[in-house]
Structure formats: C-alpha cells, structure tokens
Scaffold this active site. Structure first.
Site, mmCIF file in Angstrom:
data_model
loop_
_atom_site.group_PDB
_atom_site.id
_atom_site.type_symbol
_atom_site.label_atom_id
_atom_site.label_comp_id
_atom_site.label_asym_id
_atom_site.label_seq_id
_atom_site.Cartn_x
_atom_site.Cartn_y
_atom_site.Cartn_z
ATOM 1 N N GLU A 218 -47.214 83.821 -52.446
ATOM 2 C CA GLU A 218 -47.579 84.749 -51.363
ATOM 3 C C GLU A 218 -47.162 84.191 -50.011
ATOM 4 O O GLU A 218 -46.699 84.921 -49.131
ATOM 5 C CB GLU A 218 -49.086 85.034 -51.378
ATOM 6 C CG GLU A 218 -49.548 85.980 -52.474
ATOM 7 C CD GLU A 218 -49.608 85.327 -53.846
ATOM 8 O OE1 GLU A 218 -49.457 84.092 -53.935
ATOM 9 O OE2 GLU A 218 -49.806 86.045 -54.839
ATOM 10 N N HIS B 7 -60.303 89.290 -58.559
ATOM 11 C CA HIS B 7 -59.541 90.549 -58.481
ATOM 12 C C HIS B 7 -60.354 91.699 -57.877
ATOM 13 O O HIS B 7 -60.078 92.860 -58.151
ATOM 14 C CB HIS B 7 -59.038 90.965 -59.873
ATOM 15 C CG HIS B 7 -58.105 89.993 -60.487
ATOM 16 N ND1 HIS B 7 -58.527 88.891 -61.171
ATOM 17 C CD2 HIS B 7 -56.747 89.940 -60.504
ATOM 18 C CE1 HIS B 7 -57.487 88.199 -61.602
ATOM 19 N NE2 HIS B 7 -56.391 88.820 -61.209
#
Lengths: 324, 79
Positions: free
Chosen positions: A60, A127
């Site tokens: 990322e 998540h």
C-alpha cells in the site's frame, strides 16, 4: 433516471471519468485482471488496458507513493485500498507527503484513495474498520463517505476532479444492498456539503454512510411515539459542513451524533465540540453520541451485532433526549 | 419439497420461491379479474397482495444473501 446499486454507481463514476479524462487511471491490488476484490473495476482492464488499470504488488505504501508521484506530474490517479483497514500501511505517504505537498511548496496532488470500509460483513478485526478517524485531523486531506448511489457517483466524480487528495470511504455493506436513482448524464455532488435526508422537528441525528440507514430505521420506528427525527447526512467529513449542521440544530435544539467508529475522538467528538462552541444557546439538552465501543470490530457475528450501533440504540437515545 | 434437489443452494431455493410467489400473485390476480361477486374479487385481490408481500420479503433475503456472498469471496481472496 435508472436505478442502480451503490456499487454500480461507483463503477459508473470511475468509467465516466476515465472516458472523460485520459489522465485518470486506477491502481491497486487485483484491480486489473481480477476486477477488484469487490468487482468494482470488473471489465476496466479490458476496456482501458494495462497502463490505465494497474495491478500492483501488495504494498500500500509503494503504490500510494507511486500515485502521489503521478499526481504531481499532472495525472489523476485513483488508488484502491482493497480494504480500508490496510490504509494504515500507506499512512506516511498519505499524511506526510500527499496531504502536505500543497502546504510545503504548492504542489497540487489530485488523487483519490478509494477505501472500502465498515462492518456488518463478518470480516473481523482486519476487514471491518472505519479508519476515517485516523485522518480526521490531517490538514490537506479531504474525506467523503456517501450513503446512497446518487451521492456515491456524484461525490466520486467530484473527488476525481478535485486538486487535493481525497479519501473516498465506500461502505462494503451498502455495495449491493442499497439501490437508488442515478441520472444518466454527468453530474457532480459538491464536496463539503451535508444534506438533510429526512426532515424532522424534535431531534437532529447527525450521521454519515451506512449509519444514515440505521437512523432512517429509527426515525420510522419513532414516528408512532410522536418523536420526529431530522437526519443530516454529512456526506463530506473533511471539511465538515458546519452551516449545514448548525441549521439543523437551530431547528430541533436537540442532537444525537451517530457513527460506526469507536466512540473516542474523531468525527462525533468534533461535531459535538463545534455545536457546543457555536450553538450552545440553541441546545435544549446534552449532545448524545451513539457509536461503537472502544474495541476492534469482533469477528463473532453475535458480538459484531452487539458492537455495531443499531436502530434500537438510536431509539433509546432519542427517548432519553426527548424526555430531557 | 420433494422436487427440490439437495444440490440446490439457498440462493436457488430463494429464486424458485420468488418465482412461485409471482406465479401465485398472477393466479389470484387473474381469479379476481374473472370473479363476479365483489366480495370474491376483494378476497382474491387481498390474497394477490399477500403473495406480492411474500415475494418482496424473499427478494430482500436474496439480495442480502447475494451481497454477503460477494463480500465473503472478497474476504477469503484477501488473505
């Protein structure tokens, strides 16, 4: 107007902006050949090719940094974080580089970071996060969090055309569960403007994203008790639409702030502080917060259900405030 | 239920149930259109509306199940 899902609205916005402007491109994990973990970019690789829909390594920080570089060179990258939870890996690039370029040397960084966020999906602690709070006191960033397809499309198009870095929080639970009418042609929803999604006279519920639907459920249930909720959807979290918030407080004189993140700090605290500072004379009761508790999102479905704010929680708070 | 194969997933079962609710709606609606007595017409229309309600309820469940299926796939592919 055609009725589309929240996910389809996001897809339309990306597609239209990529067709309109060759400088717009997408990058992230599995966004190309696979079409994205949630299939938001399905078909884009075939339509726009490998140089405008870039599959990246699992880094990322790396691909956000690459996007910042491209933005500084005049392109308009749209980064996809596969899950918003993983945005922490790119924290330094976002807050120390993208957000500060303009302040440091006038470097425009027009980029969007799409961040699928939120609970209700049994995704557990890695998540399901709502990380908007982490970025809330970072000058130079903008943040939006739409609750319906119309805003999902209009805000994404506006975010792509904006010259500042924008984090676009899209709620996973809403992707295929919420449908709404979306105009066929080009339109923008301006950043920084809240909207009243339900008019009411007794209590303002100030909220955003999936919690708008929780508030609507509560409002419907309270109708029979004669308690009228006005629901304000913030839509843009940074910068906050202060006047939009104040206008509703002036009308109802009572406020509940509803948000999915842990209780401490963040959007709810800031809205409460603003109202307390600027609108104290208009208040007929304490500002109440309905939020998640200060823990990570639990994996166990019954625990997750307990953890997330529900219509019953809003109803309880509204009864308390109405009786104050 | 004997006609429902064990292999049918919950999604398939819901889709079939929705189809049957729509058939029932059409059946009662047609019955209402040929009924002579106002009371009979009213009863059939009421029954048709009930079937439509069932179809809506089942559709809500189907949307929820399909949405969660997509999310489950995303969750498992991200590990």
């Amino acid at each position: 107007m055609a009725e589309v899902t929240y996910l389809e609205a996001i897809k339309q916005a990306l597609d239209e902006e990529m067709t309109r402007d060759n400088n717009v491109f997408i990058l992230g994990e599995d966004v190309g050949y696979y079409g994205g973990a949630f299939r938001v970019t399905e078909g884009f690789y075939e339509k726009y090719g490998q140089w405008r829909v870039l599959d990246t390594p699992l880094s990322e920080s790396g691909f956000t940094g690459a996007a910042i570089g491209a933005a500084l060179m005049g392109m308009r990258p749209v980064v996809e974080m596969q899950f918003a939870d993983f945005i922490s890996c790119a924290f330094d690039q976002i807050v120390s580089v993208a957000a500060k370029n303009n302040y440091r040397w006038g470097g425009k960084t027009p980029m969007v970071i799409r961040a699928p966020f939120g609970g209700f999906v049994h995704g557990g602690a890695f998540h399901s996060a709502c990380p908007e709070t982490w970025f809330f006191n970072v000058p130079g960033l903008k943040m939006v969090a739409p609750s319906d397809p119309y805003d999902a499309k209009g805000l994404l198009k506006a975010a792509i055309r904006d010259d500042d870095p924008v984090i676009y929080f899209e709620h996973k639970f809403l992707y295929r569960r919420i449908k709404g009418e979306v105009p066929e042609g080009d339109y923008l929803v301006p950043l920084g403007k809240a909207k009243v999604v339900r008019e009411g006279k007794d209590i303002s519920v100030i909220t955003y994203s999936a919690m708008v639907h929780t508030a609507l459920e509560a409002a419907q249930a309270l109708e029979g008790e004669g308690i009228s909720l006005e629901i304000v959807d913030l839509r843009t979290l940074l910068p906050l639409d202060k006047e939009g918030i104040y206008a509703s407080v002036r009308k109802t004189n009572r406020v509940i702030i509803l948000y999915e993140t842990p209780r401490t700090g963040g959007v709810g605290a800031e809205v409460a502080a603003l109202i307390s500072e600027e609108m104290f004379g208009h208040l007929d009761g304490p500002i109440l917060r309905v939020s998640a508790p200060d823990t990570p999102v639990p994996y166990s479905p019954p625990f997750e259900e307990f953890y997330l704010p529900k219509a019953e929680d809003v109803i309880k708070a509204a009864r308390k405030l109405a009786a104050y | 239920m004997s006609k429902i194969s064990d292999a049918l997933s919950l999604i398939d079962i819901l889709k079939e149930a929705i189809r049957r609710e729509h058939d029932s709606y059409d059946y009662y609606h047609k019955a209402a259109s040929v009924a002579v007595k106002p009371a009979s017409k009213k009863m059939f229309l009421h029954l048709a509306e009930m079937e439509r309600g069932h179809a809506s309820e089942l559709t809500r469940h189907l949307i929820d199940l399909e949405a969660q299926n997509h999310i489950d796939k995303a969750l498992t592919s991200s590990f």
